[in-house]
Design a protein around this motif. Structure first.
Motif, PDB file in Angstrom:
ATOM      1  N   PRO A  89      -7.055   0.732  -3.089  1.00  0.00           N
ATOM      2  CA  PRO A  89      -7.317   1.929  -3.896  1.00  0.00           C
ATOM      3  C   PRO A  89      -8.109   1.582  -5.148  1.00  0.00           C
ATOM      4  O   PRO A  89      -7.825   0.580  -5.817  1.00  0.00           O
ATOM      5  CB  PRO A  89      -5.909   2.428  -4.238  1.00  0.00           C
ATOM      6  CG  PRO A  89      -5.043   1.910  -3.126  1.00  0.00           C
ATOM      7  CD  PRO A  89      -5.616   0.579  -2.781  1.00  0.00           C
ATOM      8  N   ARG A  90      -9.070   2.403  -5.492  1.00  0.00           N
ATOM      9  CA  ARG A  90      -9.998   2.094  -6.574  1.00  0.00           C
ATOM     10  C   ARG A  90      -9.323   1.982  -7.933  1.00  0.00           C
ATOM     11  O   ARG A  90      -9.814   1.296  -8.829  1.00  0.00           O
ATOM     12  CB  ARG A  90     -11.115   3.139  -6.638  1.00  0.00           C
ATOM     13  CG  ARG A  90     -10.635   4.553  -6.958  1.00  0.00           C
ATOM     14  CD  ARG A  90     -11.726   5.595  -6.674  1.00  0.00           C
ATOM     15  NE  ARG A  90     -12.936   5.374  -7.439  1.00  0.00           N
ATOM     16  CZ  ARG A  90     -13.152   5.895  -8.657  1.00  0.00           C
ATOM     17  NH1 ARG A  90     -12.221   6.669  -9.197  1.00  0.00           N
ATOM     18  NH2 ARG A  90     -14.266   5.665  -9.293  1.00  0.00           N
ATOM     19  N   GLU A  91      -8.171   2.642  -8.100  1.00  0.00           N
ATOM     20  CA  GLU A  91      -7.519   2.598  -9.399  1.00  0.00           C
ATOM     21  C   GLU A  91      -6.662   1.350  -9.593  1.00  0.00           C
ATOM     22  O   GLU A  91      -6.099   1.135 -10.668  1.00  0.00           O
ATOM     23  CB  GLU A  91      -6.630   3.837  -9.602  1.00  0.00           C
ATOM     24  CG  GLU A  91      -5.412   3.916  -8.690  1.00  0.00           C
ATOM     25  CD  GLU A  91      -5.682   4.624  -7.373  1.00  0.00           C
ATOM     26  OE1 GLU A  91      -4.717   4.917  -6.649  1.00  0.00           O
ATOM     27  OE2 GLU A  91      -6.874   4.882  -7.088  1.00  0.00           O
ATOM     28  N   GLN A 138      -9.310  -1.567   2.098  1.00  0.00           N
ATOM     29  CA  GLN A 138      -8.971  -0.241   1.581  1.00  0.00           C
ATOM     30  C   GLN A 138      -8.088  -0.304   0.334  1.00  0.00           C
ATOM     31  O   GLN A 138      -7.119   0.455   0.197  1.00  0.00           O
ATOM     32  CB  GLN A 138      -8.305   0.608   2.674  1.00  0.00           C
ATOM     33  CG  GLN A 138      -9.217   0.835   3.889  1.00  0.00           C
ATOM     34  CD  GLN A 138      -8.571   1.697   4.950  1.00  0.00           C
ATOM     35  OE1 GLN A 138      -7.372   1.618   5.191  1.00  0.00           O
ATOM     36  NE2 GLN A 138      -9.377   2.542   5.597  1.00  0.00           N
ATOM     37  N   LEU A 190       0.831  -1.204   0.000  1.00  0.00           N
ATOM     38  CA  LEU A 190       0.000   0.000   0.000  1.00  0.00           C
ATOM     39  C   LEU A 190       0.869   1.258   0.000  1.00  0.00           C
ATOM     40  O   LEU A 190       0.604   2.214  -0.739  1.00  0.00           O
ATOM     41  CB  LEU A 190      -0.924   0.013   1.218  1.00  0.00           C
ATOM     42  CG  LEU A 190      -2.257  -0.716   1.130  1.00  0.00           C
ATOM     43  CD1 LEU A 190      -2.968  -0.663   2.485  1.00  0.00           C
ATOM     44  CD2 LEU A 190      -3.154  -0.109   0.048  1.00  0.00           C
ATOM     45  N   ALA A 244       1.215   4.007  -3.021  1.00  0.00           N
ATOM     46  CA  ALA A 244       0.947   5.429  -2.783  1.00  0.00           C
ATOM     47  C   ALA A 244       2.069   6.289  -3.366  1.00  0.00           C
ATOM     48  O   ALA A 244       1.819   7.355  -3.951  1.00  0.00           O
ATOM     49  CB  ALA A 244       0.793   5.689  -1.289  1.00  0.00           C
ATOM     50  N   ARG A 253       1.650   6.273  -7.025  1.00  0.00           N
ATOM     51  CA  ARG A 253       0.499   7.097  -7.410  1.00  0.00           C
ATOM     52  C   ARG A 253       0.919   8.555  -7.597  1.00  0.00           C
ATOM     53  O   ARG A 253       0.441   9.235  -8.523  1.00  0.00           O
ATOM     54  CB  ARG A 253      -0.596   6.985  -6.355  1.00  0.00           C
ATOM     55  CG  ARG A 253      -1.923   7.639  -6.750  1.00  0.00           C
ATOM     56  CD  ARG A 253      -2.982   7.379  -5.677  1.00  0.00           C
ATOM     57  NE  ARG A 253      -4.305   7.718  -6.168  1.00  0.00           N
ATOM     58  CZ  ARG A 253      -4.839   8.923  -6.113  1.00  0.00           C
ATOM     59  NH1 ARG A 253      -4.139   9.925  -5.571  1.00  0.00           N
ATOM     60  NH2 ARG A 253      -6.043   9.156  -6.585  1.00  0.00           N
ATOM     61  N   TYR A 268       1.794  -1.511  -7.080  1.00  0.00           N
ATOM     62  CA  TYR A 268       0.555  -1.737  -7.832  1.00  0.00           C
ATOM     63  C   TYR A 268       0.350  -3.226  -8.111  1.00  0.00           C
ATOM     64  O   TYR A 268      -0.724  -3.791  -7.835  1.00  0.00           O
ATOM     65  CB  TYR A 268       0.638  -0.942  -9.129  1.00  0.00           C
ATOM     66  CG  TYR A 268      -0.449  -1.200 -10.143  1.00  0.00           C
ATOM     67  CD1 TYR A 268      -1.698  -0.589 -10.034  1.00  0.00           C
ATOM     68  CD2 TYR A 268      -0.212  -2.017 -11.245  1.00  0.00           C
ATOM     69  CE1 TYR A 268      -2.686  -0.798 -10.992  1.00  0.00           C
ATOM     70  CE2 TYR A 268      -1.184  -2.236 -12.208  1.00  0.00           C
ATOM     71  CZ  TYR A 268      -2.426  -1.628 -12.071  1.00  0.00           C
ATOM     72  OH  TYR A 268      -3.393  -1.845 -13.019  1.00  0.00           O
TER      73      TYR A 268
END
Length: 679
Positions: free
Chosen positions: A583-585, A581, A308, A312, A315, A544
């Motif tokens: 991430p939606r992408e 949690q 995660l 981030a 991202r 990712y």
């Protein structure tokens, strides 16, 4: 009309006469083979002599040879070269084959003999391999319900039959949804951003589907859809393709898998209850290295939180690429790969379109064989005269260092509408000294074929897949055991990925790349500067990718940890990801409605975690070569072959790993390899 399946197979190395086989040949051949196997089982069970290893265990291992060779052929064709007629036979035979399996492993006379030997195992003077066979076969009977009461046995058999039918329908639905989808690109505007290799593959995909020259088609083959999502400048088309890719099986048409998934989960929960377990995950994990949900979830959680954090950071780089491109829309799942590629270019000056010309398929196959030769002394002799079930199949005799035959290797590399997605290894014949059987091993990949007259160019990820499946292939080819049940890849599920993932390490070795990664037009070797960029960028995107894999494993475990199937599996999947949690992408590697690992068979059900479990083993195992100072160190390679690759399931996997490594595995090499250790 004679049935070629019911005669001796005249092909080289005992291969079937593929060109003569029709789907209609299978039902009568199966009927005869099932009857023959039932008679063999009855004969073993009813003999007057007291049970012995030879007259019971060895005889059982040797039984059903005609059925086994027929099943291996049938499932190979159903996965790799199917047709509506063959799919009809597959649906019709799913139930009877499952019923036969239940009848064999619930045969009370046979189980009584196996059980008697198991109770006396300490007094039988068995070799280590014989004892392992007895223990594994006895457990096979127990896990198939042999000790249940009669009424429960009958229900258990009915559950297994229904599951086999549902597994078949699920897999056929996924294949249909993948085969039917075509995103046609007819204008230069629709091709915007696509490099030459993607255009060539899309043009060839159109030709393969009979759509004529000049048209480009994006299919749902991973080797085509991922590059399209990575390079297409058309955001609207990326969204269309992405929704089709992730929506497989989640629809209201004939390929809807939602109710099939729900029923499979319900039946597996009932299967577990019949064994006295609260949920299917507990039943499935009982026969693994992990043993329980706590061990699995402990590993997944240890990776999840660092992943995660890594995602981030990635991202921020992706958002930076969006800002640089003037994009003012929200970051969506169909945007990630496109802008991540631009971020990678900016950060590492690395363009996949620049890399790919150095990875022609034929050269990478040569690299794969060369590594096996250097490690294990194997030789690979191309046999273009040996015909496979499809013109794409390539045959190679595998020879030992002294020139003697080790086995036959078949490779089927290209995506096509009659072939299921993904990549896999299977056997047409397993190695067995008792049966005098040399292995016939098959690798399937789904690479996007290059244009006519040009080579098929692979991505770095494709090369990894090529090596991965051949690692499984080596596990089958190097098997050296007496009994077929213990041969090759028939090991515990969270151990089977060790040889495949371990072999991936060699594809990225600089010495291998410098020798085999050569530009397909100029024959120039991969430049040092480009190799340095590849190595520098290796861990970019791992956050990712790790989340996508781990989220899929978490959903798998959560679904199979339920005592009752959820009413709505799509809502269950969504709620599970929200709890973690995600991430939606990011999304999942596999949504439940097309998760073939879980629902086309029970092979990886409550077991998708095994890739990460085995990654702990493979990274630690490769460190043994690093510590030796040579990734081809002959002493370490010989130990790997003896302790793991040749041993099959003749040794308990923890013992096999300790024999190779000298200790239990540690997790730090895996975390380091993924870039997930704290800075």
């Amino acid at each position: 009309m004679s049935n070629p399946l019911m005669q001796a197979w005249p092909g080289v190395h005992g291969l079937p006469p593929f060109a003569d086989i029709q789907p209609a040949h299978f039902p009568p051949a199966f009927e005869a083979a099932l009857a023959e196997h039932r008679a063999e089982i009855d004969a073993i069970a009813s003999q007057a002599e007291a049970p012995s290893f030879a007259n019971t265990l060895a005889a059982f291992d040797a039984s059903g040879r005609q059925l086994t060779r027929l099943e291996y052929l049938f499932y190979t064709l159903a996965a790799s070269a199917t047709s509506p007629e063959l799919q009809s036979v597959q649906r019709a035979m799913a139930g009877p084959l499952a019923e036969h399996g239940s009848a064999v492993y619930m045969h009370q006379g046979l189980f009584a003999r196996v059980d008697a030997l198991f109770r006396e195992r300490d007094e039988l003077g068995l070799s280590a391999e014989q004892r392992r066979l007895l223990e594994r076969v006895h457990l096979d009977f127990l896990r198939a319900g042999a000790r249940l009461e009669p009424e429960a046995r009958a229900r258990y058999a009915a559950v297994m039959t229904r599951l086999a039918e549902l597994n078949t329908r699920f897999a056929q639905n996924v294949l249909a949804s993948e085969s039917d989808y075509q995103l046609r690109l007819t204008t230069e505007a629709e091709l915007a951003g696509l490099p030459d290799f993607v255009r060539a593959a899309a043009r060839q995909a159109a030709l393969d589907r009979g759509l004529g020259d000049g048209l480009h088609v994006i299919t749902l083959s991973r080797s085509l859809i991922v590059p399209f999502l990575t390079f297409s400048a058309r955001r609207d088309l990326r969204e269309q393709a992405w929704r089709a890719w992730v929506g497989r099986g989640d629809d209201t048409g004939s390929t809807d898998n939602r109710e099939i998934c729900r029923e499979i989960l319900a039946l597996r929960a009932e299967q577990a209850r019949l064994h006295g377990h609260v949920c299917y995950a507990d039943y499935a994990l009982e026969d693994t290295m992990a043993r329980n949900q706590g061990a699995v979830m402990g590993l997944l959680e240890r990776v999840w939180h660092p992943a995660l954090a890594a995602q981030a950071r990635e991202r921020e780089a992706v958002l930076g690429a969006m800002a640089a491109a003037g994009a003012d829309h929200a970051l969506e799942a169909w945007d990630w790969r496109y802008y991540a590629e631009q971020a990678r270019r900016a950060r590492f000056d690395l363009d996949e379109a620049e890399v790919k010309p150095y990875f022609a398929l034929d050269r990478m196959v040569a690299a794969m064989f060369d590594c096996a030769s250097r490690l294990f002394g194997l030789q690979f002799k191309a046999r273009p005269d040996i015909a496979g079930y499809h013109p794409d199949v390539r045959a190679y005799e595998v020879l030992n260092a002294d020139g003697s035959l080790r086995g036959l290797f078949l490779q089927d590399n290209f995506a096509r509408p009659t072939k299921r997605s993904g990549a896999w290894m299977n056997a047409l014949r397993n190695q067995s000294r008792a049966l005098g059987a040399t292995p016939v091993i098959l690798n399937n990949n789904n690479f996007a074929r290059g244009a006519a007259g040009e080579p098929t160019l692979l991505s770095f990820d494709d090369v990894r897949t090529l090596f991965h499946e051949f690692g499984h292939g080596l596990h089958g080819l190097l098997s050296d055991v007496t009994y077929e049940r213990l041969s090759g890849t028939q090991v515990l599920r969270d151990f089977v990925e060790l040889p495949s993932q371990l072999y991936e390490h060699w594809m990225a070795e600089p010495a291998v790349l410098k020798k085999f990664a050569r530009h397909w037009q100029t024959d120039e070797p991969l430049p040092d500067a480009l190799l340095a960029k590849l190595q520098a960028a290796r861990q970019f995107g791992q956050g990712y990718e790790t989340l996508r894999y781990t989220a899929s494993a978490i959903v798998d475990m959560a679904a199979h940890a339920l005592a009752q199937a959820p009413d709505d599996i799509v809502a269950f999947e969504r709620d599970t990801l929200a709890q973690w949690q995600l991430p939606r992408e990011v999304g999942l590697n596999h949504r439940l409605t097309h998760f073939q690992h879980l629902f086309s068979s029970a092979g990886y059900a409550a077991g998708y975690y095994v890739y990460l479990w085995a990654e702990v083993l493979d990274c630690d195992a490769f460190d043994a070569f690093v510590e030796a100072g040579d990734v081809f160190d002959p002493t370490v390679a010989a130990r790997l072959r003896e302790c793991i690759l040749s041993a099959g399931n003749s040794r308990e996997p923890g013992e096999a790993f300790r024999a190779f490594r000298g200790r239990d595995p540690v997790v730090e090499p895996m975390l380091k390899d993924r870039g997930l250790l704290p800075a």
